[in-house]
Scaffold this motif. Structure first.
Motif, PDB file in Angstrom:
ATOM      1  N   LEU A 191       0.740  -1.336   0.129  1.00  0.00           N
ATOM      2  CA  LEU A 191      -0.006   0.095   0.421  1.00  0.00           C
ATOM      3  C   LEU A 191       1.145   1.570   0.162  1.00  0.00           C
ATOM      4  CD1 LEU A 191      -2.760   1.190  -0.283  1.00  0.00           C
ATOM      5  CD2 LEU A 191      -2.779   1.180   3.029  1.00  0.00           C
ATOM      6  N   GLN A 192       1.903   0.736   0.595  1.00  0.00           N
ATOM      7  CA  GLN A 192       2.684   2.378   0.837  1.00  0.00           C
ATOM      8  C   GLN A 192       3.537   2.864  -0.461  1.00  0.00           C
ATOM      9  OE1 GLN A 192       4.808   1.148   4.173  1.00  0.00           O
ATOM     10  NE2 GLN A 192       3.778   2.295   5.541  1.00  0.00           N
ATOM     11  N   LEU A 193       4.185   1.740  -0.933  1.00  0.00           N
ATOM     12  CA  LEU A 193       3.825   1.464  -2.488  1.00  0.00           C
ATOM     13  C   LEU A 193       3.478   2.276  -3.558  1.00  0.00           C
ATOM     14  CD1 LEU A 193       6.812  -1.216  -2.719  1.00  0.00           C
ATOM     15  CD2 LEU A 193       7.519   0.960  -2.225  1.00  0.00           C
ATOM     16  N   THR A 194       2.704   2.121  -3.343  1.00  0.00           N
ATOM     17  CA  THR A 194       1.398   1.910  -4.276  1.00  0.00           C
ATOM     18  C   THR A 194       0.818   3.366  -4.165  1.00  0.00           C
ATOM     19  OG1 THR A 194       0.171  -0.098  -4.561  1.00  0.00           O
ATOM     20  CG2 THR A 194      -0.692   1.218  -5.206  1.00  0.00           C
ATOM     21  N   ILE A 195       0.814   3.742  -2.596  1.00  0.00           N
ATOM     22  CA  ILE A 195       0.667   5.615  -2.258  1.00  0.00           C
ATOM     23  C   ILE A 195       2.089   6.256  -3.407  1.00  0.00           C
ATOM     24  CG2 ILE A 195       0.456   7.504  -0.675  1.00  0.00           C
ATOM     25  CD1 ILE A 195      -1.140   5.035   1.007  1.00  0.00           C
ATOM     26  N   PHE A 196       2.726   5.447  -2.846  1.00  0.00           N
ATOM     27  CA  PHE A 196       4.008   6.469  -3.434  1.00  0.00           C
ATOM     28  C   PHE A 196       4.308   7.200  -4.912  1.00  0.00           C
ATOM     29  CE2 PHE A 196       8.610   6.663  -4.985  1.00  0.00           C
ATOM     30  CZ  PHE A 196       8.661   7.649  -4.807  1.00  0.00           C
ATOM     31  N   ALA A 197       3.625   5.638  -5.501  1.00  0.00           N
ATOM     32  CA  ALA A 197       3.805   5.769  -6.721  1.00  0.00           C
ATOM     33  C   ALA A 197       2.903   6.884  -7.192  1.00  0.00           C
ATOM     34  CB  ALA A 197       3.561   4.367  -7.603  1.00  0.00           C
ATOM     35  N   GLU A 198       1.519   6.679  -6.891  1.00  0.00           N
ATOM     36  CA  GLU A 198       0.536   7.210  -8.166  1.00  0.00           C
ATOM     37  C   GLU A 198      -0.113   8.799  -7.541  1.00  0.00           C
ATOM     38  OE1 GLU A 198      -2.980   5.125  -6.957  1.00  0.00           O
ATOM     39  OE2 GLU A 198      -2.792   3.381  -8.102  1.00  0.00           O
ATOM     40  N   PHE A 199       0.542   8.927  -6.190  1.00  0.00           N
ATOM     41  CA  PHE A 199       0.710   9.958  -5.627  1.00  0.00           C
ATOM     42  C   PHE A 199       1.983  10.744  -5.683  1.00  0.00           C
ATOM     43  CE2 PHE A 199       0.762  13.522  -2.278  1.00  0.00           C
ATOM     44  CZ  PHE A 199      -0.283  14.202  -3.086  1.00  0.00           C
ATOM     45  N   PHE A 200       2.931  10.898  -5.271  1.00  0.00           N
ATOM     46  CA  PHE A 200       4.248  11.510  -5.667  1.00  0.00           C
ATOM     47  C   PHE A 200       4.729  11.194  -6.742  1.00  0.00           C
ATOM     48  CE2 PHE A 200       4.210  10.579  -0.547  1.00  0.00           C
ATOM     49  CZ  PHE A 200       3.884  11.998  -0.685  1.00  0.00           C
ATOM     50  N   CYS A 201       4.558  10.322  -7.225  1.00  0.00           N
ATOM     51  CA  CYS A 201       5.165  10.035  -8.366  1.00  0.00           C
ATOM     52  C   CYS A 201       4.444  11.349  -9.925  1.00  0.00           C
ATOM     53  CB  CYS A 201       6.002   8.891  -8.867  1.00  0.00           C
ATOM     54  SG  CYS A 201       6.950   8.392  -8.593  1.00  0.00           S
ATOM     55  N   SER A 202       3.061  10.762  -9.617  1.00  0.00           N
ATOM     56  CA  SER A 202       2.093  11.492 -10.072  1.00  0.00           C
ATOM     57  C   SER A 202       2.119  13.159 -10.065  1.00  0.00           C
ATOM     58  CB  SER A 202       0.587  10.711 -10.400  1.00  0.00           C
ATOM     59  OG  SER A 202       0.569   9.937  -9.935  1.00  0.00           O
ATOM     60  N   ILE A 203       2.564  13.869  -8.855  1.00  0.00           N
ATOM     61  CA  ILE A 203       3.473  14.712  -8.589  1.00  0.00           C
ATOM     62  C   ILE A 203       3.974  15.489  -9.549  1.00  0.00           C
ATOM     63  CG2 ILE A 203       4.096  16.995  -7.387  1.00  0.00           C
ATOM     64  CD1 ILE A 203       1.654  15.808  -5.668  1.00  0.00           C
ATOM     65  N   LEU A 204       5.271  14.524  -9.628  1.00  0.00           N
ATOM     66  CA  LEU A 204       6.280  14.760 -10.979  1.00  0.00           C
ATOM     67  C   LEU A 204       6.169  15.007 -12.401  1.00  0.00           C
ATOM     68  CD1 LEU A 204       9.156  12.494  -8.107  1.00  0.00           C
ATOM     69  CD2 LEU A 204       8.797  15.019  -8.374  1.00  0.00           C
ATOM     70  N   LEU A 205       5.550  14.467 -12.193  1.00  0.00           N
ATOM     71  CA  LEU A 205       5.102  13.686 -13.832  1.00  0.00           C
ATOM     72  C   LEU A 205       4.278  15.107 -14.137  1.00  0.00           C
ATOM     73  CD1 LEU A 205       5.555  12.056 -16.119  1.00  0.00           C
ATOM     74  CD2 LEU A 205       2.728  10.444 -15.074  1.00  0.00           C
ATOM     75  N   ALA A 206       3.474  15.706 -13.242  1.00  0.00           N
ATOM     76  CA  ALA A 206       2.862  16.841 -13.624  1.00  0.00           C
ATOM     77  C   ALA A 206       3.604  18.276 -13.930  1.00  0.00           C
ATOM     78  CB  ALA A 206       1.969  16.629 -12.957  1.00  0.00           C
ATOM     79  N   LEU A 207       4.514  17.812 -12.877  1.00  0.00           N
ATOM     80  CA  LEU A 207       5.420  19.044 -13.265  1.00  0.00           C
ATOM     81  C   LEU A 207       6.558  19.429 -14.164  1.00  0.00           C
ATOM     82  CD1 LEU A 207       5.399  19.397  -9.302  1.00  0.00           C
ATOM     83  CD2 LEU A 207       5.056  20.980 -10.846  1.00  0.00           C
TER      84      LEU A 207
END
Length: 103
Positions: free
Chosen positions: A22-38
């Motif tokens: 769950l923590q790895l999924t949250i990291f990918a879907e939240f933090f990495c998505s923000i980096l991708l959007a930026l």
């Protein structure tokens, strides 16, 4: 949302425990998505997102009908396309590289 509710009942498809999955999924879907959007560290941010979609589509929902996998496959296709094409000219990555070239 509802992290504590999912903490014990989240799927553990790769054998690291439901909490870590769950923590790895949250990291990918939240933090990495923000980096991708930026557009910052684009290719590095896409790697966890692609791994998450591969696990979701082929392992967690491997036996489900295509209708349940369709969105995950769409995201996986988009992530692979972005990984291969790289960030655009107006991304933060391109702006940083442009500034470093002129020095």
């Amino acid at each position: 949302m509802n992290f504590s509710e999912y903490l014990t009942k989240f799927a553990d498809p790769i054998g690291v425990g439901p909490a870590v999955s769950l923590q790895l999924t949250i990291f990918a879907e939240f933090f990495c998505s923000i980096l991708l959007a930026l557009g910052f560290m684009t290719r590095w941010a896409l790697i966890p997102l692609m791994i998450t979609m591969i696990v979701a589509v082929f392992i967690a929902h491997g036996g489900d009908p295509f209708g349940h996998k369709e969105v995950g496959l769409l995201y996986l296709t988009i992530f692979i396309s972005l990984f291969l094409s790289g960030p655009g000219n107006i991304s933060m990555d391109a702006q940083i590289l442009k500034k470093n070239r002129y020095r």
